[in-house]
Design a protein around this motif. Sequence first.
Motif, short mmCIF file in Angstrom:
data_model
loop_
_atom_site.label_atom_id
_atom_site.label_comp_id
_atom_site.label_asym_id
_atom_site.label_seq_id
_atom_site.Cartn_x
_atom_site.Cartn_y
_atom_site.Cartn_z
N UNK A 1 0.82 -1.21 0.00
CA UNK A 1 0.00 0.00 0.00
C UNK A 1 0.85 1.26 0.00
N UNK A 2 0.24 2.38 0.42
CA UNK A 2 0.96 3.65 0.43
C UNK A 2 2.14 3.60 1.38
N UNK A 3 2.03 2.78 2.43
CA UNK A 3 3.16 2.55 3.33
C UNK A 3 3.56 1.09 3.23
N UNK B 1 -2.79 -4.92 -0.84
CA UNK B 1 -3.32 -4.27 0.36
C UNK B 1 -3.48 -2.78 0.14
N UNK B 2 -4.63 -2.25 0.53
CA UNK B 2 -4.90 -0.81 0.47
C UNK B 2 -4.70 -0.29 -0.96
N UNK B 3 -3.74 0.62 -1.17
CA UNK B 3 -3.45 1.11 -2.52
C UNK B 3 -3.11 -0.07 -3.44
N UNK B 4 -2.36 -1.04 -2.88
CA UNK B 4 -1.99 -2.22 -3.66
C UNK B 4 -3.19 -3.11 -3.97
N UNK B 5 -4.22 -3.02 -3.14
CA UNK B 5 -5.45 -3.75 -3.41
C UNK B 5 -6.18 -3.17 -4.61
N UNK B 6 -6.20 -1.86 -4.66
CA UNK B 6 -6.75 -1.17 -5.83
C UNK B 6 -6.00 -1.62 -7.09
N UNK C 1 13.03 8.71 16.91
CA UNK C 1 13.52 10.03 16.51
C UNK C 1 13.95 9.98 15.05
N UNK C 2 12.99 10.14 14.14
CA UNK C 2 13.32 10.01 12.72
C UNK C 2 14.33 11.07 12.27
N UNK C 3 15.30 10.66 11.47
CA UNK C 3 16.27 11.63 10.96
C UNK C 3 15.79 12.19 9.61
N UNK C 4 16.60 13.11 9.08
CA UNK C 4 16.22 13.82 7.86
C UNK C 4 15.96 12.84 6.71
N UNK C 5 16.83 11.84 6.56
CA UNK C 5 16.67 10.90 5.44
C UNK C 5 15.37 10.11 5.58
N UNK C 6 15.04 9.74 6.82
CA UNK C 6 13.80 8.99 7.04
C UNK C 6 12.60 9.84 6.66
N UNK C 7 12.61 11.10 7.10
CA UNK C 7 11.48 11.99 6.82
C UNK C 7 11.37 12.26 5.31
N UNK C 8 12.52 12.47 4.67
CA UNK C 8 12.48 12.71 3.22
C UNK C 8 12.02 11.45 2.48
N UNK C 9 12.38 10.27 3.02
CA UNK C 9 11.93 9.01 2.42
C UNK C 9 10.42 8.89 2.50
N UNK C 10 9.86 9.26 3.64
CA UNK C 10 8.40 9.24 3.79
C UNK C 10 7.75 10.23 2.83
N UNK C 11 8.38 11.41 2.71
CA UNK C 11 7.83 12.44 1.82
C UNK C 11 7.83 11.92 0.38
N UNK D 1 4.58 11.57 -2.00
CA UNK D 1 4.47 12.19 -3.32
C UNK D 1 4.04 11.14 -4.35
N UNK D 2 4.66 9.96 -4.26
CA UNK D 2 4.32 8.89 -5.21
C UNK D 2 2.86 8.49 -5.02
N UNK D 3 2.45 8.37 -3.79
CA UNK D 3 1.06 8.05 -3.45
C UNK D 3 0.12 9.11 -4.03
N UNK D 4 0.49 10.37 -3.88
CA UNK D 4 -0.36 11.46 -4.38
C UNK D 4 -0.49 11.40 -5.90
N UNK D 5 0.61 11.05 -6.56
CA UNK D 5 0.54 10.97 -8.03
C UNK D 5 -0.50 9.96 -8.46
N UNK D 6 -0.64 8.90 -7.67
CA UNK D 6 -1.58 7.85 -8.03
C UNK D 6 -2.99 8.12 -7.54
N UNK D 7 -3.11 8.90 -6.46
CA UNK D 7 -4.38 8.85 -5.74
C UNK D 7 -4.89 10.19 -5.21
#
Lengths: 384, 262
Positions: B35-37, B100-105, B165-175, B179-185
């Motif tokens: 899914x999205x995550x 699952x979720x987005x992947x279910x679609x 305590x998420x670091x910068x790379x983790x937060x940018x990875x989530x972002x 963004x990819x999720x938003x492009x689809x949905x």
Amino acid sequence: MDVFLFHLMPYPETPENFDEYQTSWLTYPRKHFDPRKGQQLYKEYLDQLVYAEELGFDGVSVNEHHQTTYGMMPCPDVMAALIVRETKRMKIAIIGNALPLRDHPLRVAEEIAVLDCVSGGRIISGFVRGIGVEYFTFGSDPTRSRERFNEAHDLIIKAWTAEEPFEWISKNYRFRYVNVWPRCIQEPHPPIWVPGFGSPETFDWVAKHRYTFMSVYAPTALQKSWLDGVRAAANRYGYEADPSQLGALFPIHVADTDAEAHAAAEKHIHWLFNKGLKHKLEYLYPPGYMSMGGMKAAMLSGLKPFHEYSYKELVEQGFIIAGSPESVREQLLESQGTLGFGTLATLLQFGDMPNDRARASMELFAAEVMPALKAASPVAPVAA
Amino acid sequence: MAQTVDHASVQLDVRGVQVNLFRGGSGRPVLFLHGAGGAGAWLPFHGLLAEAGFDVLAPDHPGFGLSGEMQHIECMDDLVYHYLDLLDVLGLDGVDVVGTSLGGWLAAELAVHSPEKVRKLVLLNAVGLDIWEAPVKDLFGMNPEETVAAVFHDPAIAASLFPAEPDLDFILGLYREKVSFARLAWNPYCCNPKLESRLYRITAPTLVVWGEEDHLVPIVHGERYVEKIAGARLATIPGVAHAPFLEDAAATAALLVDFLEA
């Protein structure tokens, strides 16, 4: 230096339980807007903008924001129209129309053309993407924001300059018959201003088109990095950015003494930063609105959410300028020397500042600060 | 629980898009669509399916996890073609598909487009349907606490999945994934308004699984899938919300194994 009176037209009354709302945007209920109060505020604010001509400002600026107490101007072209017919000389800068939020960019081309024609060529056309939260307002796709902005811009410019009807085909817009009536008076078209908040893509785009970049709400050091970004981008395109291409916007308050100015400014800035700019970060930064590079730059910028700044920090870091005429003059000239801007937008009514205080500040600014600014020839900043 | 089956991370080139594929176990191929995550990891749930005797293929979608950027993939339609290409690259004519979720679609779209390639279909708390009276809640506007509350029934499980305590790379990875999720949905949000009217094309035996505490995607979405896909049935899992394969991997895997082996 060109000096503009900028306005946000805030709706300052908030309910006692305001703190329970996550944000004053998007989902902040419209039941908190009293239209009779709104009518009175529109009159005061529009009168302030019209008064700017008499006070000698080069122009005024209106802007576009949606579903918020921060500002009552969802339709900037309508606001400009209300000013056009009451003024004769000054420029009216619309900063701007949020192009990606419109499904029909040609409506912007038409509205600006009407305004430019009616006003005798006094319109400055700002183009913006709209802030992130507004992509929730309109359901517009933030991941396509920049490509829609770029395409809409290219379409509008062509619509303003083509002599014959043409067909437009781009990824996001398709129009078989483009033939915008009326025509703008300004040739080839009204000047374009673009506010920015640190996106490297914006610096590059503004420089490429030789438009005017406006910085907004940021510490002096950060504003400098943005204006330097535009200057560097201009160099990459083989020219030196003219100071008129570099704009800065400050909330400014002028009173007889520093103490009086700060006392008043603190109260009303508190409203601006703690109420008007009360954002929910997930709404403010929808995915894709910022590129990965832009997001990383924002995270490393050290900027806090606006409501976390104390008044002292805002003053010390250069977000806002307040004081007696003499000290405001000094601060602005110093800031100009640091940043190298040739266009200044002054936010003289902000937050819950009442009409009489705003007008008094405008008068002091116009009489005792503005002449020195206009006399000063913009200088490029000293390299750090 | 100890994982007894090895897995590998395989890098594929799918028409110029770099794909990270986790693969483990042997037997009938099962394609798991996240899914999205939940991308970028070989999950305990994958291990359970592999142990049960399946060749588990868990690719990261383009723009997610360890896969490369989405490039030409801009919408769900494009992603469907990407997965048809991926099956070609892997030389697989038919697979069981679990989404699952987005992947279910995505799984439902895949089965609509190429019913012959999907042997059995499992939809876990799938989005994709355009149900006006019960829309999917807006994940894009949720802060991290709200997201955890919407996706998980037990917040402790969520806490174990994310760094304190998420670091910068983790937060940018989530972002990046958002963004990819938003492009689809982004809009239409998490759905294809045409999908429901096309579900009749699905020929695979279909199991729809829903976490009973899912308030993000109301169970009417699951019921509608069951209603529109011939022969489909619904199974619910108590005590879990939108991600049963994370919150109760054993129960979810047991349901799936029964269905896939039947």
